[in-house]
Write an enzyme that holds these catalytic residues in place. Structure first.
Site, PDB file in Angstrom:
ATOM      1  CE  LYS A  45      -0.195  -8.732  -2.395  1.00 50.85           C
ATOM      2  NZ  LYS A  45       0.243  -7.344  -2.177  1.00 50.85           N
TER       3      LYS A  45
HETATM    4  O1  G3P Z   1       3.947  -6.072  -0.666  1.00 54.12           O
HETATM    5  C1  G3P Z   1       3.680  -6.049   0.711  1.00 54.12           C
HETATM    6  C2  G3P Z   1       4.014  -4.729   1.249  1.00 54.12           C
HETATM    7  O2  G3P Z   1       3.137  -3.771   0.762  1.00 54.12           O
HETATM    8  C3  G3P Z   1       4.131  -4.649   2.702  1.00 54.12           C
HETATM    9  O3  G3P Z   1       5.109  -3.737   2.908  1.00 54.12           O
HETATM   10  O4  G3P Z   1       6.371  -2.030   4.108  1.00 54.12           O
HETATM   11  O5  G3P Z   1       3.968  -2.496   4.721  1.00 54.12           O
HETATM   12  O6  G3P Z   1       5.767  -4.130   5.260  1.00 54.12           O
HETATM   13  P1  G3P Z   1       5.311  -3.059   4.348  1.00 54.12           P
END
Ligand code: G3P
Length: 216
Positions: free
Chosen positions: A87
């Site tokens: 990633k």
């Molecule tokens: O896959 C990306 C994710 O982990 C981000 O999620 O909820 O931190 O915006 P969030």
């Protein structure tokens, strides 16, 4: 549409895997830190543990932000298991690194994508997957799902092979809307996946069936 779980928590990964519908896992440094994983050896072992549970792509994020660092780190991550997808953040050196991994047969997931232009660049570099963060887009009062739709349309029009991985999912409705607009993959918290099960008419109907079954 494939289902990935967006967590580094082994119990949640096992629970989603046991449902029989899990196709892969995404992690990031924040999710790894949340599990209290510290040090290079522990990080590597944690990815091995995830790969032992799920037979599908497991995104492992680099921490370096320069080309040489990302390539060195990504090579180590990719060597852990065939299912590891490196990633890489959507930055200038990240694009160069994605191109390097593409040329060397290593799968990549371009993360922190917030625009169609960024998604085009990632696809040009040969990213295996691109991760638009739809929840964070919604947080700013834009429409994250509209971005997914736009990227899907561009990739189809241009014949790009990069898969659209909807990330930063916050709800079951996000999953449904992403499926509707043609996302290849959704990576979700466990709560959003299990939230898809819920409907009050299912509960009422089942209670009635169980009550009537007593008369059989
Ligand atoms: O896959 C990306 C994710 O982990 C981000 O999620 O909820 O931190 O915006 P969030």
């Amino acid at each position: 549409m494939r289902f990935f779980i967006d967590t580094a928590n082994l119990d949640q990964i096992k629970e989603a895997h046991d449902l029989g519908i899990l196709d892969g896992v995404t992690t990031n440094p924040s999710l790894m830190a949340k599990e209290g994983i510290k040090g290079q050896d522990a990080i590597m072992q944690h990815y091995r543990d995830i790969c032992a549970i799920v037979d599908g792509p497991v995104s492992a994020e680099v921490i370096s932000t320069d080309f040489e660092g990302m390539v060195a780190e990504g090579k180590k991550l990719a060597a852990i298991h065939d299912n590891i997808v490196v990633k890489i953040p959507m930055i200038k050196d990240g694009i160069k690194a994605i191109k390097w991994f593409t040329d060397n047969g290593i799968q990549t997931n371009c993360t922190l994508v917030f625009s169609a232009g960024q998604a085009i660049l990632a696809a040009k570099a040969g990213a295996t997957m691109v991760s638009p963060f739809i929840g964070r887009i919604d947080d700013g009062s834009w429409d994250g799902v509209k971005l997914i739709e736009q990227i899907v349309n561009i990739y189809n029009a241009q014949g790009f092979m990069t898969e659209v991985l909807a990330a930063s999912i916050r709800s079951p409705l996000h999953i449904v809307r992403c499926a509707e607009v043609g996302a290849d993959i959704c990576t979700c918290p466990l709560s959003s996946i299990t939230g898809l099960l819920k409907h009050p008419l299912t509960d009422i109907g089942l209670a009635q069936f169980m009550a009537d079954a007593k008369n059989l």
